[in-house]
Write an enzyme that holds these catalytic residues in place. Structure first.
Site, PDB file in Angstrom:
ATOM      1  N   ASP A  49       0.856  -1.187   0.000  1.00  0.00           N
ATOM      2  CA  ASP A  49       0.000   0.000   0.000  1.00  0.00           C
ATOM      3  C   ASP A  49       0.906   1.256   0.000  1.00  0.00           C
ATOM      4  O   ASP A  49       1.771   1.386   0.873  1.00  0.00           O
ATOM      5  CB  ASP A  49      -0.871  -0.053   1.270  1.00  0.00           C
ATOM      6  CG  ASP A  49      -1.862   1.096   1.352  1.00  0.00           C
ATOM      7  OD1 ASP A  49      -1.808   1.999   0.492  1.00  0.00           O
ATOM      8  OD2 ASP A  49      -2.684   1.081   2.298  1.00  0.00           O
TER       9      ASP A  49
ATOM     10  N   SER B 184      24.336   3.143  13.973  1.00  0.00           N
ATOM     11  CA  SER B 184      24.118   1.753  14.380  1.00  0.00           C
ATOM     12  C   SER B 184      25.411   1.090  14.807  1.00  0.00           C
ATOM     13  O   SER B 184      26.500   1.444  14.360  1.00  0.00           O
ATOM     14  CB  SER B 184      23.512   0.972  13.217  1.00  0.00           C
ATOM     15  OG  SER B 184      22.151   1.258  13.112  1.00  0.00           O
TER      16      SER B 184
ATOM     17  N   LYS C  49       8.983   9.806  15.681  1.00  0.00           N
ATOM     18  CA  LYS C  49       8.847   9.061  16.947  1.00  0.00           C
ATOM     19  C   LYS C  49       9.815   9.621  17.986  1.00  0.00           C
ATOM     20  O   LYS C  49       9.475   9.751  19.163  1.00  0.00           O
ATOM     21  CB  LYS C  49       9.146   7.570  16.720  1.00  0.00           C
ATOM     22  CG  LYS C  49       7.999   6.829  16.055  1.00  0.00           C
ATOM     23  CD  LYS C  49       8.318   5.344  15.975  1.00  0.00           C
ATOM     24  CE  LYS C  49       7.186   4.616  15.283  1.00  0.00           C
ATOM     25  NZ  LYS C  49       7.464   3.203  15.040  1.00  0.00           N
TER      26      LYS C  49
ATOM     27  N   GLU D  58      30.450   5.531   5.708  1.00  0.00           N
ATOM     28  CA  GLU D  58      30.409   4.098   5.964  1.00  0.00           C
ATOM     29  C   GLU D  58      30.234   3.361   4.641  1.00  0.00           C
ATOM     30  O   GLU D  58      30.081   2.150   4.632  1.00  0.00           O
ATOM     31  CB  GLU D  58      29.272   3.767   6.920  1.00  0.00           C
ATOM     32  CG  GLU D  58      27.895   4.064   6.373  1.00  0.00           C
ATOM     33  CD  GLU D  58      26.814   3.556   7.296  1.00  0.00           C
ATOM     34  OE1 GLU D  58      26.277   4.378   8.042  1.00  0.00           O
ATOM     35  OE2 GLU D  58      26.511   2.356   7.280  1.00  0.00           O
TER      36      GLU D  58
ATOM     37  N   HIS E 223      18.868  12.511  13.490  1.00  0.00           N
ATOM     38  CA  HIS E 223      19.263  11.617  12.403  1.00  0.00           C
ATOM     39  C   HIS E 223      17.961  11.023  11.860  1.00  0.00           C
ATOM     40  O   HIS E 223      17.122  10.548  12.629  1.00  0.00           O
ATOM     41  CB  HIS E 223      20.178  10.513  12.942  1.00  0.00           C
ATOM     42  CG  HIS E 223      20.347   9.379  11.983  1.00  0.00           C
ATOM     43  ND1 HIS E 223      20.761   9.568  10.681  1.00  0.00           N
ATOM     44  CD2 HIS E 223      20.128   8.033  12.112  1.00  0.00           C
ATOM     45  CE1 HIS E 223      20.810   8.406  10.056  1.00  0.00           C
ATOM     46  NE2 HIS E 223      20.421   7.453  10.908  1.00  0.00           N
TER      47      HIS E 223
ATOM     48  N   CYS F 239      26.222   5.921  10.923  1.00  0.00           N
ATOM     49  CA  CYS F 239      25.718   7.280  10.666  1.00  0.00           C
ATOM     50  C   CYS F 239      26.235   8.319  11.658  1.00  0.00           C
ATOM     51  O   CYS F 239      25.950   9.508  11.536  1.00  0.00           O
ATOM     52  CB  CYS F 239      24.194   7.287  10.706  1.00  0.00           C
ATOM     53  SG  CYS F 239      23.487   6.155   9.543  1.00  0.00           S
TER      54      CYS F 239
ATOM     55  N   THR G 102      13.906   2.710   2.329  1.00  0.00           N
ATOM     56  CA  THR G 102      14.661   3.728   3.088  1.00  0.00           C
ATOM     57  C   THR G 102      16.078   3.911   2.537  1.00  0.00           C
ATOM     58  O   THR G 102      16.950   4.442   3.215  1.00  0.00           O
ATOM     59  CB  THR G 102      14.722   3.382   4.596  1.00  0.00           C
ATOM     60  OG1 THR G 102      15.531   2.218   4.787  1.00  0.00           O
ATOM     61  CG2 THR G 102      13.363   3.122   5.185  1.00  0.00           C
TER      62      THR G 102
ATOM     63  N   ASN H 163      17.659   7.858   3.225  1.00  0.00           N
ATOM     64  CA  ASN H 163      18.679   7.839   4.277  1.00  0.00           C
ATOM     65  C   ASN H 163      20.042   8.185   3.672  1.00  0.00           C
ATOM     66  O   ASN H 163      20.462   7.594   2.690  1.00  0.00           O
ATOM     67  CB  ASN H 163      18.733   6.452   4.936  1.00  0.00           C
ATOM     68  CG  ASN H 163      19.566   6.449   6.218  1.00  0.00           C
ATOM     69  OD1 ASN H 163      20.162   7.465   6.592  1.00  0.00           O
ATOM     70  ND2 ASN H 163      19.608   5.322   6.896  1.00  0.00           N
TER      71      ASN H 163
ATOM     72  N   SER I  72      16.983  -2.075  15.479  1.00  0.00           N
ATOM     73  CA  SER I  72      17.654  -0.785  15.252  1.00  0.00           C
ATOM     74  C   SER I  72      16.757   0.374  15.689  1.00  0.00           C
ATOM     75  O   SER I  72      17.214   1.323  16.322  1.00  0.00           O
ATOM     76  CB  SER I  72      18.074  -0.630  13.786  1.00  0.00           C
ATOM     77  OG  SER I  72      16.963  -0.458  12.948  1.00  0.00           O
TER      78      SER I  72
HETATM   79  P1  HMG Z   1       8.553  -2.558   8.152  1.00  0.00           P
HETATM   80  O1  HMG Z   1       8.843  -3.607   9.162  1.00  0.00           O
HETATM   81  O2  HMG Z   1       8.261  -2.996   6.770  1.00  0.00           O
HETATM   82  O3  HMG Z   1       7.401  -1.618   8.578  1.00  0.00           O
HETATM   83  O4  HMG Z   1       9.751  -1.510   8.057  1.00  0.00           O
HETATM   84  P2  HMG Z   1       6.259  -1.812   9.680  1.00  0.00           P
HETATM   85  O5  HMG Z   1       5.427  -2.998   9.377  1.00  0.00           O
HETATM   86  O6  HMG Z   1       6.852  -1.674  11.043  1.00  0.00           O
HETATM   87  O7  HMG Z   1       5.419  -0.491   9.356  1.00  0.00           O
HETATM   88  C1  HMG Z   1       6.018   0.760   9.463  1.00  0.00           C
HETATM   89  C2  HMG Z   1       4.923   1.746   9.883  1.00  0.00           C
HETATM   90  O8  HMG Z   1       4.018   1.846   8.796  1.00  0.00           O
HETATM   91  C3  HMG Z   1       4.123   1.288  11.087  1.00  0.00           C
HETATM   92  O9  HMG Z   1       3.837   2.448  11.821  1.00  0.00           O
HETATM   93  C4  HMG Z   1       2.856   0.751  10.458  1.00  0.00           C
HETATM   94  O10 HMG Z   1       1.715   0.827  11.313  1.00  0.00           O
HETATM   95  C5  HMG Z   1       2.696   1.706   9.284  1.00  0.00           C
HETATM   96  P3  HMG Z   1       4.426   2.604  13.316  1.00  0.00           P
HETATM   97  O11 HMG Z   1       3.872   1.495  14.112  1.00  0.00           O
HETATM   98  O12 HMG Z   1       5.933   2.496  13.178  1.00  0.00           O
HETATM   99  O13 HMG Z   1       3.965   3.976  13.725  1.00  0.00           O
HETATM  100  N1  HMG Z   1       1.870   1.138   8.193  1.00  0.00           N
HETATM  101  C6  HMG Z   1       0.990   1.895   7.495  1.00  0.00           C
HETATM  102  N2  HMG Z   1       0.661   3.186   7.574  1.00  0.00           N
HETATM  103  C7  HMG Z   1      -0.272   3.659   6.678  1.00  0.00           C
HETATM  104  N3  HMG Z   1      -0.869   2.858   5.762  1.00  0.00           N
HETATM  105  C8  HMG Z   1      -0.567   1.559   5.659  1.00  0.00           C
HETATM  106  C9  HMG Z   1       0.407   1.023   6.543  1.00  0.00           C
HETATM  107  N4  HMG Z   1       0.938  -0.206   6.716  1.00  0.00           N
HETATM  108  C10 HMG Z   1       1.835  -0.107   7.737  1.00  0.00           C
HETATM  109  N5  HMG Z   1      -1.168   0.787   4.746  1.00  0.00           N
HETATM  110  C11 HMG Z   1      11.644  -0.801   9.377  1.00  0.00           C
HETATM  111  C12 HMG Z   1      10.161  -0.655   9.145  1.00  0.00           C
HETATM  112  C13 HMG Z   1      12.172   0.232  10.346  1.00  0.00           C
HETATM  113  C14 HMG Z   1      11.874  -2.210   9.980  1.00  0.00           C
HETATM  114  C15 HMG Z   1      12.358  -0.678   8.012  1.00  0.00           C
HETATM  115  O14 HMG Z   1      12.177   0.590   7.486  1.00  0.00           O
HETATM  116  C16 HMG Z   1      13.815  -0.980   8.085  1.00  0.00           C
HETATM  117  O15 HMG Z   1      14.207  -2.148   8.291  1.00  0.00           O
HETATM  118  N6  HMG Z   1      14.700   0.031   7.870  1.00  0.00           N
HETATM  119  C17 HMG Z   1      16.160  -0.133   7.882  1.00  0.00           C
HETATM  120  C18 HMG Z   1      16.740   0.042   9.274  1.00  0.00           C
HETATM  121  C19 HMG Z   1      16.495   1.441   9.809  1.00  0.00           C
HETATM  122  O16 HMG Z   1      16.370   2.392   9.072  1.00  0.00           O
HETATM  123  N7  HMG Z   1      16.477   1.580  11.145  1.00  0.00           N
HETATM  124  C20 HMG Z   1      16.299   2.883  11.769  1.00  0.00           C
HETATM  125  C21 HMG Z   1      17.038   3.031  13.085  1.00  0.00           C
HETATM  126  S1  HMG Z   1      18.752   2.565  12.917  1.00  0.00           S
HETATM  127  C22 HMG Z   1      19.502   3.956  12.195  1.00  0.00           C
HETATM  128  O17 HMG Z   1      18.929   4.986  12.124  1.00  0.00           O
HETATM  129  C23 HMG Z   1      20.879   3.758  11.653  1.00  0.00           C
HETATM  130  C24 HMG Z   1      20.951   3.623  10.149  1.00  0.00           C
HETATM  131  O18 HMG Z   1      20.765   4.894   9.556  1.00  0.00           O
HETATM  132  C25 HMG Z   1      22.274   3.000   9.737  1.00  0.00           C
HETATM  133  C26 HMG Z   1      23.560   3.604  10.276  1.00  0.00           C
HETATM  134  O19 HMG Z   1      23.698   4.001  11.404  1.00  0.00           O
HETATM  135  O20 HMG Z   1      24.529   3.568   9.494  1.00  0.00           O
HETATM  136  C27 HMG Z   1      19.874   2.712   9.572  1.00  0.00           C
END
Ligand code: HMG
Length: 377
Positions: free
Chosen positions: A29, A299, A243, A80, A234, A112, A153, A266, A202
């Site tokens: 969606d 991370s 959040k 990185e 970040h 990051c 992302t 990102n 993460s």
């Molecule tokens: P996911 O598991 O596919 O998503 O990916 P989800 O099922 O948790 O859904 C995400 C949100 O969308 C939820 O809202 C759902 O309810 C909503 P929340 O509960 O979070 O408020 N949703 C909808 N909303 C509207 N209409 C819909 C619908 N369906 C669902 N139809 C995940 C999420 C974070 C796991 C993914 O993006 C991911 O794996 N990302 C990569 C890791 C990442 O970015 N982590 C962030 C923190 S770590 C960090 O920042 C370091 C980093 O930059 C690396 C570094 O340091 O080098 C990553």
């Protein structure tokens, strides 16, 4: 002595993929990507563009703002996504920027967080070398495997900033709260082009780190949340920063901090500073003397919460028009082009445009060849 950010700008790829297109192809969606994750587009990089070429473009935007480039005696490249684990990516850009050779150049890495490590290092260095200017580049291209939860992302950008005494944009304050913990939430083994990650872990560790860092920052500084005017986070994706903002202070300007990141994706080391630029460029108010707080998260993990005070005449240093023109001139690619660029099976270095004037023209005997288009004209 006041030390901090004297000038700042960013650059990103000329190409993007719309997340509506990705959602259709992945049978997801569209609302999930747009509102659930909070992203609209992601920058996609052609073969002739990399962390070096966008870094040069970002740095060129600010070099004209300093009186004498010869005052730059240190260049720290935070990344990185380096392609070489020995030679610093910073060395490739040093001569294109026309910097003197009496200049220390090196890379720093910690996911990051690295550009924040570079900023704090530079601040300490300028404190003992008052006339020095340090050029910091944070440049990253984020790649996840197709079909994973991280795919929407992806993105990338380079931010360049000068750290000096009497900064014309932001004076960095001494207080900080940091938190380091050994955790496997995101990592990229040397042999891999795509990062591996545990998305939920993460996100959890990001918010836990924010809680610990802010507690430490407020304890050390004797400041209260009411002393903070704005916060930049970040932003691996918009929802993560929202959040964090809800957990901390519900700052009203969170949306302005996310305008650029929501259409770039990102950009890891650059992301926090792109949030700051986005706030400065897009929120129409007088920021002079305001306290801006920053939450940096890398991370693995290292996180830091710190702050700065905006300088009085910061407005004339902003590059809002250049940033907005660059973003408005980007070109949308189709899903099949995205797939081909992602899998790297498109090796025609001349088929795509670059954002700046230096291109990666080829790789010969494992040596990367960079060419300035200005030299060719
Ligand atoms: P996911 O598991 O596919 O998503 O990916 P989800 O099922 O948790 O859904 C995400 C949100 O969308 C939820 O809202 C759902 O309810 C909503 P929340 O509960 O979070 O408020 N949703 C909808 N909303 C509207 N209409 C819909 C619908 N369906 C669902 N139809 C995940 C999420 C974070 C796991 C993914 O993006 C991911 O794996 N990302 C990569 C890791 C990442 O970015 N982590 C962030 C923190 S770590 C960090 O920042 C370091 C980093 O930059 C690396 C570094 O340091 O080098 C990553």
């Amino acid at each position: 002595m006041k030390i901090g950010i004297d000038s700042i700008a960013f650059s990103t790829s000329k190409y993007f993929l719309s997340l509506d297109v990705l959602a259709q192809q992945r049978n997801v969606d569209c609302e999930k990507y747009c509102f659930g994750i909070g992203q609209k587009k992601m920058s996609i990089f052609p073969p002739n563009e990399d962390i070096v070429t966008i870094a040069i473009d970002a740095a060129q935007k600010i070099l004209s703002q300093i009186e004498n480039k010869k005052d730059i005696d240190m260049l720290i490249f935070a990344t990185e996504s380096s392609f070489d684990i020995s030679k610093s990516a910073g060395i490739y850009i040093h001569h294109f920027l026309g910097l003197k050779d009496d200049c220390r150049v090196f890379d720093v890495k910690q996911a990051c967080y690295s550009a924040t490590a570079a900023l704090q290092l530079a601040k300490a260095y300028v404190n003992s070398n008052h006339r020095s200017k340090v050029l910091i580049i944070g440049s990253d291209i984020v790649r996840y495997s197709p079909g994973t939860s991280g795919e929407p992302t992806q993105g990338g950008a380079a931010v360049a900033f000068i750290v000096s005494q009497n900064p014309r944009i932001l004076e960095i304050e001494p207080h900080f709260g940091a938190y380091t913990t050994d955790i496997m939430d995101f990592w990229r083994p040397i042999s891999m082009k795509e990062a591996l990650f545990d998305g939920k872990l993460s996100a959890h560790n990001y918010l836990k780190s924010l809680e610990i860092c802010t507690k430490r920052y407020f304890e050390k500084s004797n400041l209260a949340i009411s002393d903070v005017d704005h916060v930049c986070f970040h932003a691996p994706f918009g929802k993560m920063a929202r959040k964090a903002n809800n957990q901390l202070l519900k700052s009203k300007t969170i949306e302005e901090t996310l305008i650029y990141n929501s259409i770039i994706g990102n950009s890891c080391s650059a992301s926090l500073y792109v949030s700051f630029i986005s706030l400065m460029d897009n929120f129409k108010c007088d920021f002079s003397k305001k306290r801006i707080c920053f939450f940096s998260y890398g991370s693995g993990s290292v996180a830091e919460f710190f702050s700065g005070i905006i300088s009085e005449n910061y407005k004339k240093m902003l590059k809002a028009e250049e940033h907005q023109t660059m973003l408005s001139q980007r070109i949308e690619i189709s899903f099949s082009e995205y797939e081909s660029l992602h899998s790297n099976d498109f090796n025609d270095f001349s088929a795509y445009q670059n954002v700046g004037n230096v291109i990666l023209s080829g790789i010969v005997d494992n040596k990367r060849i960079y060419v300035s288009m200005e030299d060719n004209n």
